[in-house]
Scaffold this motif. Sequence first.
Motif, PDB file in Angstrom:
ATOM      1  N   LYS A  46      38.798  41.297 106.388  1.00  0.00           N
ATOM      2  CA  LYS A  46      38.736  39.957 105.795  1.00  0.00           C
ATOM      3  C   LYS A  46      39.018  39.951 104.290  1.00  0.00           C
ATOM      4  N   PHE A  47      38.879  41.128 103.662  1.00  0.00           N
ATOM      5  CA  PHE A  47      39.098  41.194 102.207  1.00  0.00           C
ATOM      6  C   PHE A  47      40.509  40.718 101.835  1.00  0.00           C
ATOM      7  N   ALA A  48      41.430  40.832 102.797  1.00  0.00           N
ATOM      8  CA  ALA A  48      42.831  40.439 102.514  1.00  0.00           C
ATOM      9  C   ALA A  48      43.189  39.106 103.157  1.00  0.00           C
ATOM     10  N   SER A  49      42.189  38.387 103.689  1.00  0.00           N
ATOM     11  CA  SER A  49      42.536  37.151 104.419  1.00  0.00           C
ATOM     12  C   SER A  49      43.229  36.130 103.522  1.00  0.00           C
ATOM     13  N   VAL A  50      42.875  36.129 102.227  1.00  0.00           N
ATOM     14  CA  VAL A  50      43.515  35.183 101.298  1.00  0.00           C
ATOM     15  C   VAL A  50      45.027  35.384 101.241  1.00  0.00           C
ATOM     16  N   ALA A 115      23.206  42.647 111.538  1.00  0.00           N
ATOM     17  CA  ALA A 115      24.321  42.710 110.571  1.00  0.00           C
ATOM     18  C   ALA A 115      25.334  41.632 110.938  1.00  0.00           C
ATOM     19  N   THR A 116      24.812  40.437 111.213  1.00  0.00           N
ATOM     20  CA  THR A 116      25.683  39.359 111.708  1.00  0.00           C
ATOM     21  C   THR A 116      26.300  38.525 110.580  1.00  0.00           C
ATOM     22  N   GLY A 117      25.941  38.826 109.351  1.00  0.00           N
ATOM     23  CA  GLY A 117      26.622  38.230 108.193  1.00  0.00           C
ATOM     24  C   GLY A 117      26.713  36.719 108.201  1.00  0.00           C
ATOM     25  N   SER A 118      27.876  36.230 107.849  1.00  0.00           N
ATOM     26  CA  SER A 118      28.070  34.790 107.695  1.00  0.00           C
ATOM     27  C   SER A 118      29.499  34.429 108.089  1.00  0.00           C
ATOM     28  N   VAL A 159      35.595  33.006  94.136  1.00  0.00           N
ATOM     29  CA  VAL A 159      36.535  34.127  94.244  1.00  0.00           C
ATOM     30  C   VAL A 159      37.584  33.868  95.331  1.00  0.00           C
ATOM     31  N   THR A 160      37.135  33.381  96.513  1.00  0.00           N
ATOM     32  CA  THR A 160      38.089  33.150  97.604  1.00  0.00           C
ATOM     33  C   THR A 160      39.115  32.094  97.205  1.00  0.00           C
ATOM     34  N   GLY A 161      38.644  30.986  96.609  1.00  0.00           N
ATOM     35  CA  GLY A 161      39.548  29.911  96.206  1.00  0.00           C
ATOM     36  C   GLY A 161      40.554  30.368  95.165  1.00  0.00           C
ATOM     37  N   LEU A 299      29.492  47.838 100.766  1.00  0.00           N
ATOM     38  CA  LEU A 299      30.457  47.713  99.669  1.00  0.00           C
ATOM     39  C   LEU A 299      29.819  47.058  98.453  1.00  0.00           C
ATOM     40  N   LEU A 300      28.823  46.238  98.722  1.00  0.00           N
ATOM     41  CA  LEU A 300      28.204  45.499  97.629  1.00  0.00           C
ATOM     42  C   LEU A 300      27.004  46.222  97.046  1.00  0.00           C
ATOM     43  N   SER A 301      26.503  47.222  97.779  1.00  0.00           N
ATOM     44  CA  SER A 301      25.250  47.840  97.309  1.00  0.00           C
ATOM     45  C   SER A 301      25.539  49.068  96.462  1.00  0.00           C
TER      46      SER A 301
HETATM   47  C1  LIG Z   1      38.559  36.620 101.057  1.00  0.00           C
HETATM   48  C2  LIG Z   1      37.395  37.532 100.816  1.00  0.00           C
HETATM   49  C3  LIG Z   1      37.527  38.610  99.977  1.00  0.00           C
HETATM   50  C4  LIG Z   1      36.435  39.447  99.745  1.00  0.00           C
HETATM   51  N1  LIG Z   1      36.613  40.518  98.905  1.00  0.00           N
HETATM   52  C5  LIG Z   1      35.587  41.370  98.703  1.00  0.00           C
HETATM   53  C6  LIG Z   1      35.748  42.540  97.894  1.00  0.00           C
HETATM   54  O1  LIG Z   1      36.830  42.783  97.355  1.00  0.00           O
HETATM   55  N2  LIG Z   1      34.681  43.376  97.725  1.00  0.00           N
HETATM   56  C7  LIG Z   1      33.476  43.122  98.333  1.00  0.00           C
HETATM   57  O2  LIG Z   1      32.547  43.912  98.171  1.00  0.00           O
HETATM   58  N3  LIG Z   1      33.300  42.018  99.107  1.00  0.00           N
HETATM   59  C8  LIG Z   1      34.305  41.151  99.300  1.00  0.00           C
HETATM   60  N4  LIG Z   1      34.124  40.042 100.096  1.00  0.00           N
HETATM   61  C9  LIG Z   1      32.794  39.810 100.676  1.00  0.00           C
HETATM   62  C10 LIG Z   1      32.645  40.623 101.952  1.00  0.00           C
HETATM   63  O3  LIG Z   1      33.623  40.221 102.886  1.00  0.00           O
HETATM   64  C11 LIG Z   1      31.257  40.418 102.539  1.00  0.00           C
HETATM   65  O4  LIG Z   1      30.293  40.759 101.593  1.00  0.00           O
HETATM   66  C12 LIG Z   1      31.108  41.293 103.761  1.00  0.00           C
HETATM   67  O5  LIG Z   1      32.033  40.873 104.748  1.00  0.00           O
HETATM   68  C13 LIG Z   1      29.702  41.227 104.327  1.00  0.00           C
HETATM   69  O6  LIG Z   1      29.678  42.120 105.395  1.00  0.00           O
HETATM   70  P1  LIG Z   1      28.653  41.973 106.593  1.00  0.00           P
HETATM   71  O7  LIG Z   1      29.029  43.008 107.604  1.00  0.00           O
HETATM   72  O8  LIG Z   1      27.277  41.930 106.050  1.00  0.00           O
HETATM   73  O9  LIG Z   1      28.902  40.511 107.221  1.00  0.00           O
HETATM   74  P2  LIG Z   1      30.211  39.886 107.844  1.00  0.00           P
HETATM   75  O10 LIG Z   1      31.436  40.385 107.187  1.00  0.00           O
HETATM   76  O11 LIG Z   1      29.966  38.431 107.869  1.00  0.00           O
HETATM   77  O12 LIG Z   1      30.234  40.450 109.333  1.00  0.00           O
HETATM   78  C14 LIG Z   1      29.305  40.033 110.290  1.00  0.00           C
HETATM   79  C15 LIG Z   1      29.812  40.417 111.657  1.00  0.00           C
HETATM   80  O13 LIG Z   1      28.840  39.968 112.617  1.00  0.00           O
HETATM   81  C16 LIG Z   1      29.504  39.331 113.689  1.00  0.00           C
HETATM   82  N5  LIG Z   1      28.604  38.359 114.327  1.00  0.00           N
HETATM   83  C17 LIG Z   1      28.407  37.069 113.988  1.00  0.00           C
HETATM   84  N6  LIG Z   1      27.542  36.485 114.829  1.00  0.00           N
HETATM   85  C18 LIG Z   1      27.167  37.438 115.713  1.00  0.00           C
HETATM   86  C19 LIG Z   1      26.289  37.443 116.825  1.00  0.00           C
HETATM   87  N7  LIG Z   1      25.614  36.352 117.186  1.00  0.00           N
HETATM   88  N8  LIG Z   1      26.142  38.596 117.540  1.00  0.00           N
HETATM   89  C20 LIG Z   1      26.825  39.712 117.169  1.00  0.00           C
HETATM   90  N9  LIG Z   1      27.678  39.756 116.124  1.00  0.00           N
HETATM   91  C21 LIG Z   1      27.836  38.633 115.396  1.00  0.00           C
HETATM   92  C22 LIG Z   1      30.694  38.666 113.029  1.00  0.00           C
HETATM   93  O14 LIG Z   1      31.688  38.419 113.981  1.00  0.00           O
HETATM   94  C23 LIG Z   1      31.117  39.720 112.014  1.00  0.00           C
HETATM   95  O15 LIG Z   1      31.987  40.670 112.545  1.00  0.00           O
HETATM   96  C24 LIG Z   1      35.190  39.205 100.362  1.00  0.00           C
HETATM   97  C25 LIG Z   1      35.062  38.108 101.228  1.00  0.00           C
HETATM   98  C26 LIG Z   1      36.143  37.287 101.470  1.00  0.00           C
HETATM   99  C27 LIG Z   1      35.995  36.115 102.429  1.00  0.00           C
END
Ligand SMILES: Cc1cc2nc3c(=O)[nH]c(=O)nc-3n(C[C@H](O)[C@H](O)[C@H](O)COP(=O)(O)OP(=O)(O)OC[C@H]3O[C@@H](n4cnc5c(N)ncnc54)[C@H](O)[C@@H]3O)c2cc1C
Length: 301
Positions: A46-50, A115-118, A159-161, A299-301
């Motif tokens: 997703k980091f390259a989705s933009v 680790a379901t993020g957002s 950042v995304t925008g 990546l953030l920690s």
């Molecule tokens: C365009 C863009 C650029 C970015 N660039 C950077 C960067 O350069 N450096 C950086 O550090 N961060 C960057 N970020 C932020 C980074 O993407 C997030 O901090 C990171 O994705 C968080 O990871 P995560 O695994 O916690 O959550 P997420 O990436 O949100 O992953 C969560 C996962 O859980 C899954 N999920 C959701 N619901 C459920 C469910 N009910 N059951 C099971 N699985 C589920 C999702 O499908 C997903 O795969 C960027 C973000 C974007 C959008």
Amino acid sequence: MTRTVVVLGAGPAGLPVAHCLLRRTAKQHPDLRIILVSPHDAFYWKFASVRFVLPGQMGEDKYMFPLADYFASYSSKTFELVIGAAETLDPERNAVGVRVGEELREIEYHTLVVATGSRARDGMPWKEVGTTAQTRAALIKLQTAIRDARSIVVAGAGVTGVEFAGELGSAYAKAGLKDVTLVGTEALPLETRTKDDVRKVTKHELEKLGVKYIGGAKVTTGAKDDKKGKTVVTLTRSDGSTETLTADLVVPTFGVVPNTAFAPEVMRDGPLGYMKQDANLRAPGYENGERIFKSSCPLLS
Ligand SMILES: Cc1cc2nc3c(=O)[nH]c(=O)nc-3n(C[C@H](O)[C@H](O)[C@H](O)COP(=O)(O)OP(=O)(O)OC[C@H]3O[C@@H](n4cnc5c(N)ncnc54)[C@H](O)[C@@H]3O)c2cc1C
């Protein structure tokens, strides 16, 4: 006795947690079994989705990577990949309900890693949109809309925008192929915690790419004007005054929604419903809370 660690989510946090447990911990603890749960069967870069939301910029092989390939070397005794989304969590019974097709499969755990993020708002493919097929469909929809638009408003100058507007500028606005406007709530793009000189340079670089920046305003409505097929965008300033502009396409880049609907309400916090967690990233207030962890992106920690 086998101890099962269930990892919910195969994003930048969940994927390395599962790998780390398999590579390191499982050697010392052969009784461990890891179950990784993911709604999509491909890791989404997703980091390259933009960039890859622009049509023709990158092939799918550069941003979608089959998850099964990464775990092919582990035996089914120690690892299982479940393609499905968690829908329920019962911390009293140490069980999650995972939707796999028609079936709600119950999986019991010894330890749970959340680790379901957002996700991005309005189904924007900045991040995963459900399954791989749903994410692909959302991407094609946005790519087609970008291809067909002559004027694009990017709503939100975080950042995304900023990165997305920069990509649009570089591909189209600089060459006069499309009008690109970035709208942000602050006088300068990016968040207030970013240094002012960085924000000024950002604005200047965007302008060099042909992107117009409108600061101190929010996109409050975007209604389709059927006669012209355009969207009439209302911008509201902090003093309440409004102005309108028209565009072929408005793309929201602001705000994310936590993927926590599967967890009981009592485990969630705040208006958006983020998971409650203590200083050790553990779920507080549960007898077995010491075995439910909230994982953050390394990546953030
Ligand atoms: C365009 C863009 C650029 C970015 N660039 C950077 C960067 O350069 N450096 C950086 O550090 N961060 C960057 N970020 C932020 C980074 O993407 C997030 O901090 C990171 O994705 C968080 O990871 P995560 O695994 O916690 O959550 P997420 O990436 O949100 O992953 C969560 C996962 O859980 C899954 N999920 C959701 N619901 C459920 C469910 N009910 N059951 C099971 N699985 C589920 C999702 O499908 C997903 O795969 C960027 C973000 C974007 C959008």
